[in-house]
Scaffold this active site. Structure first.
Site, short mmCIF file in Angstrom:
data_model
loop_
_atom_site.label_atom_id
_atom_site.label_comp_id
_atom_site.label_asym_id
_atom_site.label_seq_id
_atom_site.Cartn_x
_atom_site.Cartn_y
_atom_site.Cartn_z
N PRO A 178 0.86 -1.19 0.00
CA PRO A 178 0.00 0.00 0.00
C PRO A 178 0.89 1.24 0.00
O PRO A 178 1.92 1.27 0.69
CB PRO A 178 -0.76 -0.10 1.32
CG PRO A 178 -0.53 -1.49 1.83
CD PRO A 178 0.77 -1.96 1.25
N LEU A 212 0.11 4.21 1.13
CA LEU A 212 -0.06 4.94 2.39
C LEU A 212 0.11 3.98 3.56
O LEU A 212 -0.56 2.94 3.62
CB LEU A 212 -1.46 5.57 2.44
CG LEU A 212 -1.65 6.52 3.61
CD1 LEU A 212 -1.01 7.87 3.31
CD2 LEU A 212 -3.12 6.73 3.91
N GLY A 263 2.65 5.53 10.50
CA GLY A 263 3.92 5.73 11.17
C GLY A 263 3.76 5.78 12.69
O GLY A 263 2.74 6.26 13.19
N TYR A 283 12.60 2.88 17.77
CA TYR A 283 11.41 3.60 18.27
C TYR A 283 10.96 3.04 19.63
O TYR A 283 10.16 3.67 20.32
CB TYR A 283 10.23 3.49 17.31
CG TYR A 283 10.40 4.10 15.94
CD1 TYR A 283 11.51 4.87 15.61
CD2 TYR A 283 9.43 3.91 14.97
CE1 TYR A 283 11.64 5.41 14.35
CE2 TYR A 283 9.55 4.45 13.70
CZ TYR A 283 10.66 5.19 13.39
OH TYR A 283 10.78 5.72 12.13
N LYS A 312 13.12 -1.35 11.05
CA LYS A 312 14.46 -0.86 10.67
C LYS A 312 15.52 -1.27 11.68
O LYS A 312 15.25 -1.30 12.89
CB LYS A 312 14.45 0.67 10.57
CG LYS A 312 13.30 1.25 9.81
CD LYS A 312 13.37 2.75 9.68
CE LYS A 312 12.03 3.29 9.22
NZ LYS A 312 11.01 3.38 10.31
N HIS A 314 18.29 1.79 9.02
CA HIS A 314 17.67 3.05 9.46
C HIS A 314 18.41 4.30 8.99
O HIS A 314 17.81 5.33 8.71
CB HIS A 314 17.57 3.05 10.98
CG HIS A 314 16.50 3.93 11.52
ND1 HIS A 314 15.75 3.61 12.62
CD2 HIS A 314 16.05 5.13 11.12
CE1 HIS A 314 14.89 4.57 12.86
NE2 HIS A 314 15.05 5.52 11.97
#
Ligand code: A2P
Length: 299
Positions: free
Chosen positions: A17, A19, A22, A52, A77, A110
């Site tokens: 996809p 979109l 995040g 993250y 990542k 990353h």
């Protein structure tokens, strides 16, 4: 709202996809709710990263969603503290374990580490092996410049499928987009609606809220859409993947309600012209484990 989503075909044939959702800066405690809402609203591509600190929560939301794993695209990542051959394998396996998945759809390096580029190359070669092992369906990079891509391609076999870079109306990263077009790499935008500028001092050059720019707000008025929707449409109409982040249910829904209008070429060009040439994020040229000593805990 039209729910049919634009898809992009990567250079290895995998369709994703365009979109995605995040979760950069989404605290672990908010991540399950945000990803759960996103999947319920129709997002099928979720982008996270070892650095993250919320891969576990992304995996948990995926499991709770009830959506077949095969319909979801999980992207994560490898952080630079895990570059080099041995560490990269540990880092990759740790991401799979935290996510609780057998494979990821897209695995990215990353950051480039230009001063220690052998480690970057060794990490990428581990990712190449993960494709062969069926543990990653596509691999790519993030924050690479055209020069970093050239240096990588001299040493590896698999052309990155994706380069995820800072890209929004105030930083259109045109030279990188041009290199991608030449090399067959999909451009994926992080901070696609310019959220990164929230982290800059208000008086810093290039700062400001993209969503309050009159070019954007005039188009929002014209189409009866929000400024964020106009900016996301700009990405999609120019063939990019975009990963808006939100923890707010109404904004999560708003950001995927973009498949019922399209911008005209002159409108796309007007948004391109807002480029300041100034990035909000760190300069990839300066990145290495000394300038960014943060290390992912893989225990
Ligand atoms: P929030 O999470 O509270 O919604 P980007 O993805 O470009 O970095 O932007 C993310 C930032 O923009 C976050 O601060 C997010 O806040 C905010 N945001 C996300 N979607 C929208 C929207 N549709 N309108 C306004 N702000 C948004």
């Amino acid at each position: 709202m039209t729910t049919e989503q634009t898809r992009l075909t990567l250079n290895n044939g995998l369709e994703i996809p365009a979109l995605g959702f995040g979760v950069f800066q989404t605290p672990p405690d908010d991540t399950i709710a945000a990803v759960t809402t996103a999947i319920a609203d129709g997002y099928r591509l979720i982008d996270t990263a070892a650095s993250y600190g919320n891969e576990r929560e992304v995996g948990e939301a995926i499991r709770r969603s009830g959506v077949d794993r095969a319909e979801l695209f999980v992207e994560t990542k490898l952080w630079i503290s895990d570059y080099g051959a041995d560490k990269a394998q540990v880092g990759f396996d740790a991401s799979l374990r935290r996510l609780g998945v057998d494979y990821v759809d897209v695995y990215l390096l990353h950051q480039p580490t230009p001063a220690d580029f052998d480690d970057t190359i060794a990490a990428y070669q581990v990712a190449e092996k993960m494709v062969e092992a069926g543990k990653a369906r596509a691999i790519g990079v993030s924050n690479f410049s055209p020069d970093h891509l050239t240096r990588l391609l001299e040493k590896v076999d698999v052309v990155p499928a994706i380069n995820q870079v800072e890209l929004h109306p105030y930083f259109t990263n045109a030279t990188v987009q041009h290199a991608h077009a030449t090399l067959g790499i999909v451009t994926q935008a992080w901070s696609p609606i310019g959220g990164i500028h929230r982290y800059r001092p208000a008086d810093a050059p290039g700062s400001g809220n993209v969503l309050e720019n009159p070019t954007i707000t005039d188009l929002a008025d014209k189409y009866g859409k929000s400024p964020a929707q106009v900016v996301l449409r700009w990405h999609l109409d120019q063939g990019r993947s975009a990963l808006p982040k939100s923890v707010n249910p109404s904004r999560i829904a708003e950001n995927i309600d973009v498949f019922d209008f399209a911008l005209e070429p002159a409108e796309l060009a007007a948004i391109d012209a807002l480029d300041t040439g100034l990035r909000g994020g760190p300069d990839p040229e300066q990145l290495n484990t000394r300038t960014f000593p943060f290390a992912v805990d893989n225990s």
